[in-house]
Design a protein around this motif. Sequence first.
Motif, PDB file in Angstrom:
ATOM      1  N   LYS A 188      42.856 -22.172  15.889  1.00  0.00           N
ATOM      2  CA  LYS A 188      42.545 -22.411  14.473  1.00  0.00           C
ATOM      3  C   LYS A 188      41.121 -21.956  14.173  1.00  0.00           C
ATOM      4  CE  LYS A 188      45.510 -26.271  13.126  1.00  0.00           C
ATOM      5  NZ  LYS A 188      45.537 -27.683  12.703  1.00  0.00           N
ATOM      6  N   ALA A 189      40.211 -22.266  15.084  1.00  0.00           N
ATOM      7  CA  ALA A 189      38.812 -21.877  14.887  1.00  0.00           C
ATOM      8  C   ALA A 189      38.700 -20.361  14.759  1.00  0.00           C
ATOM      9  CB  ALA A 189      37.948 -22.375  16.043  1.00  0.00           C
ATOM     10  N   ALA A 190      39.336 -19.627  15.663  1.00  0.00           N
ATOM     11  CA  ALA A 190      39.264 -18.163  15.624  1.00  0.00           C
ATOM     12  C   ALA A 190      39.868 -17.609  14.337  1.00  0.00           C
ATOM     13  CB  ALA A 190      39.951 -17.577  16.850  1.00  0.00           C
TER      14      ALA A 190
ATOM     15  N   TYR B  44      36.528 -27.179  14.568  1.00  0.00           N
ATOM     16  CA  TYR B  44      37.677 -27.012  15.471  1.00  0.00           C
ATOM     17  C   TYR B  44      37.226 -26.488  16.836  1.00  0.00           C
ATOM     18  CZ  TYR B  44      41.246 -27.741  11.864  1.00  0.00           C
ATOM     19  OH  TYR B  44      42.068 -28.283  10.906  1.00  0.00           O
ATOM     20  N   MET B  45      36.265 -25.572  16.842  1.00  0.00           N
ATOM     21  CA  MET B  45      35.824 -24.987  18.111  1.00  0.00           C
ATOM     22  C   MET B  45      35.143 -26.024  18.995  1.00  0.00           C
ATOM     23  SD  MET B  45      35.862 -22.363  20.075  1.00  0.00           S
ATOM     24  CE  MET B  45      36.390 -21.012  19.048  1.00  0.00           C
ATOM     25  N   THR B  46      34.326 -26.868  18.400  1.00  0.00           N
ATOM     26  CA  THR B  46      33.581 -27.859  19.185  1.00  0.00           C
ATOM     27  C   THR B  46      34.363 -29.149  19.398  1.00  0.00           C
ATOM     28  OG1 THR B  46      32.512 -28.793  17.230  1.00  0.00           O
ATOM     29  CG2 THR B  46      31.359 -26.983  18.364  1.00  0.00           C
ATOM     30  N   GLY B  47      35.310 -29.427  18.499  1.00  0.00           N
ATOM     31  CA  GLY B  47      36.039 -30.687  18.577  1.00  0.00           C
ATOM     32  C   GLY B  47      35.255 -31.856  18.017  1.00  0.00           C
ATOM     33  N   ASN B  48      34.119 -31.586  17.386  1.00  0.00           N
ATOM     34  CA  ASN B  48      33.319 -32.653  16.772  1.00  0.00           C
ATOM     35  C   ASN B  48      33.851 -32.934  15.376  1.00  0.00           C
ATOM     36  OD1 ASN B  48      31.610 -32.826  18.967  1.00  0.00           O
ATOM     37  ND2 ASN B  48      30.200 -31.301  18.155  1.00  0.00           N
TER      38      ASN B  48
ATOM     39  N   GLN C 204      35.063 -21.956   5.535  1.00  0.00           N
ATOM     40  CA  GLN C 204      35.923 -21.507   6.632  1.00  0.00           C
ATOM     41  C   GLN C 204      35.161 -21.523   7.954  1.00  0.00           C
ATOM     42  OE1 GLN C 204      36.896 -17.786   4.795  1.00  0.00           O
ATOM     43  NE2 GLN C 204      38.813 -18.567   3.942  1.00  0.00           N
ATOM     44  N   TYR C 205      33.929 -21.023   7.927  1.00  0.00           N
ATOM     45  CA  TYR C 205      33.125 -21.044   9.149  1.00  0.00           C
ATOM     46  C   TYR C 205      32.862 -22.480   9.601  1.00  0.00           C
ATOM     47  CZ  TYR C 205      29.245 -21.238  12.274  1.00  0.00           C
ATOM     48  OH  TYR C 205      28.463 -21.556  13.347  1.00  0.00           O
ATOM     49  N   THR C 206      32.483 -23.338   8.669  1.00  0.00           N
ATOM     50  CA  THR C 206      32.108 -24.715   9.020  1.00  0.00           C
ATOM     51  C   THR C 206      33.277 -25.467   9.638  1.00  0.00           C
ATOM     52  OG1 THR C 206      30.433 -24.745   7.270  1.00  0.00           O
ATOM     53  CG2 THR C 206      31.156 -26.876   8.124  1.00  0.00           C
TER      54      THR C 206
END
Length: 145
Positions: free
Chosen positions: A105-107, A93-97, A86-88
């Motif tokens: 979604k990241a949060a 999603y947070m970085t967009g990489n 989930q973290y990964t």
Amino acid sequence: GRGWSRKSRYLCAAKPRQVLHDWQWHGARRGEGGAAALQEAAKQGLAEGQLSLGKCFSNGAGVVQDEEEAVKLFRQAAEQGLADGQYTIGDIYMTGNGSAHDEEKAARLFTKAAKQGLAVAQYALGSCFERGAGVVQDDEEAVKL
């Protein structure tokens, strides 16, 4: 030689979770071909195997580097409730990489992982609250995390 023959018999006969454990603690540290063991563990649906194989694909360790396959495996691990998965995928999603940038979604994924006690996810979620990334900015909530 004989070592590979014994190893092949073991990989075929052992339970995927034991193969995964043995590879993570022994084979990976010696640089031995653990990708086959991880592929078997992932195929059997073990979230830990999916996460580890995803990392291999992300880094090109023992397999040809493939970000799309890595993201697919990280998602599978996350969907099974594995906090590290989930973290990964939340970080992706947070970085967009490797995927579309999506702070909400990241949060949500950081929250799921943080509730399981994963410290890095708690930190990431606190950072989200501090910056207002994917959540309403809230300094008090950021400090709690």
